[in-house]
Design a protein around this motif. Structure first.
Motif, short mmCIF file in Angstrom:
data_model
loop_
_atom_site.label_atom_id
_atom_site.label_comp_id
_atom_site.label_asym_id
_atom_site.label_seq_id
_atom_site.Cartn_x
_atom_site.Cartn_y
_atom_site.Cartn_z
N MET A 1 1.30 -33.58 -41.89
CA MET A 1 -0.01 -32.91 -41.92
C MET A 1 -0.99 -33.72 -42.75
O MET A 1 -0.62 -34.29 -43.78
CB MET A 1 0.13 -31.50 -42.49
N ALA A 2 -2.23 -33.78 -42.31
CA ALA A 2 -3.25 -34.55 -43.00
C ALA A 2 -3.57 -33.94 -44.36
O ALA A 2 -3.60 -32.71 -44.50
CB ALA A 2 -4.52 -34.62 -42.16
N PRO A 3 -3.79 -34.79 -45.39
CA PRO A 3 -4.11 -34.27 -46.73
C PRO A 3 -5.29 -33.31 -46.75
O PRO A 3 -5.30 -32.34 -47.51
CB PRO A 3 -4.41 -35.56 -47.52
N GLY A 150 6.08 -32.81 -46.11
CA GLY A 150 5.95 -32.12 -44.84
C GLY A 150 5.01 -30.93 -44.90
O GLY A 150 4.95 -30.13 -43.96
N GLY A 151 4.24 -30.80 -46.00
CA GLY A 151 3.29 -29.69 -46.13
C GLY A 151 3.81 -28.60 -47.05
O GLY A 151 4.94 -28.63 -47.53
N TRP A 152 2.96 -27.61 -47.30
CA TRP A 152 3.31 -26.51 -48.20
C TRP A 152 4.50 -25.70 -47.70
O TRP A 152 5.20 -25.08 -48.48
CB TRP A 152 2.11 -25.59 -48.40
N LYS A 153 4.70 -25.70 -46.39
CA LYS A 153 5.80 -24.91 -45.84
C LYS A 153 7.16 -25.57 -46.07
O LYS A 153 8.20 -24.94 -45.87
CB LYS A 153 5.60 -24.70 -44.35
N ALA A 154 7.17 -26.86 -46.50
CA ALA A 154 8.43 -27.57 -46.72
C ALA A 154 9.18 -26.95 -47.90
O ALA A 154 8.61 -26.70 -48.96
CB ALA A 154 8.17 -29.05 -46.98
N GLU A 155 10.46 -26.74 -47.71
CA GLU A 155 11.28 -26.06 -48.73
C GLU A 155 11.39 -26.89 -50.00
O GLU A 155 11.48 -26.35 -51.10
CB GLU A 155 12.67 -25.79 -48.16
#
Length: 201
Positions: A1-3, A150-155
Motif C-alpha cells: 500500500m502506498a505511504p 503490508g499496511g496497518w492491517k498486517a499482524e
C-alpha cells in the motif's frame, strides 16, 4: 500500500483511538468517511486497529508519565508537540536498550499510543491538539515501516518481532580427509582439529 494511503488511515485510527462515544465498539470501517482508494483496502478497519493499539500502549510507565504530565502543565500550546515528541523518543530509546530485538518503530508506536491514552484519560481538554500531534508524529516516523509490513492491517505491526521467513543456508560438515587436504593446500589459515577432537598439527 502506498505511504500516502497509510497516512490517511493513520488519521482515521487516531480518531477512533480517541472516540469516547459508547457506540464506538459497534462501528466498522464502513462508518468512517475516508478519501482512501478502495482497492486492497477491504480488510482495513480503523476501529479494530485502534483497539489493538490500546492493548499495545495500555501499560503506563509511571515515572515517565509523571515527567510527561509536569512538562505538559508547564508547556504552551506551541510547545506541546515538542514535549510529546521528546517524551516518545525517550521512551523508545529506553525500551530499545531493554529489547533491542524489537523494531524501533514498534517501540515508537507503543510510546505514542501510551502517551496519547494518558492525555485522553487525564487531560481531555488537550485531546484535539494531541490527536493532531500523534498523527503527524506517526506519519513522520512509522509510515514507511508500516508500508513495508503490508499496511496497518498486517499482524506484525502489533507483534514484538518478525518471524524469520528466509531459511538459513545448509552447512555440510567436511570429512576428516577433506580437512587434511585443506590443511595441506592452505597450511597457514587455521589449526586443524578433526571432528573426533584429534589435533593433527
Amino acid at each position: 500500500m502506498a505511504p500516502k494511503d497509510i497516512q490517511q488511515q493513520t488519521y482515521e485510527i487516531i480518531h477512533c483511538l480517541f472516540d469516547q462515544s459508547p457506540e464506538n465498539s459497534d462501528k466498522t470501517s464502513q462508518d468512517i468517511e475516508t478519501d482512501c482508494p478502495d482497492d486492497d483496502d477491504d480488510s482495513f478497519d480503523p476501529v479494530i486497529i485502534a483497539d489493538k493499539l490500546r492493548e499495545v500502549g495500555d501499560e503506563l510507565d509511571e515515572q515517565v508519565i509523571h515527567q510527561f504530565k509536569n512538562a505538559l502543565k508547564s508547556s504552551s500550546q506551541m510547545q506541546v508537540e515538542a514535549v510529546f515528541r521528546k517524551t516518545a523518543e525517550m521512551l523508545c530509546h529506553t525500551w530499545m536498550s531493554e529489547r533491542g530485538e524489537v523494531a524501533m518503530e514498534k517501540h515508537l508506536l507503543r510510546a505514542t499510543v501510551m502517551l496519547g491514552l494518558y492525555v485522553k484519560r487525564n487531560c481531555p481538554r488537550m485531546i484535539p491538539s494531541i490527536q493532531g500531534v500523534m498523527a503527524t508524529f506517526l506519519n513522520t516516523r512509522v509510515t514507511l515501516w508500516v508500508s513495508q509490513q503490508g499496511g496497518w492491517k498486517a499482524e506484525y505491526v502489533f507483534l514484538g518481532t518478525k518471524p524469520l521467513t528466509t531459511p538459513l543456508p545448509s552447512c555440510n560438515v567436511p570429512s576428516s580427509n577433506e580437512l587434511l587436504m585443506l590443511k595441506k593446500t592452505h597450511p597457514f589459515i587455521f589449526p586443524l582439529i578433526l571432528p573426533n577432537g584429534e589435533n593433527k598439527l
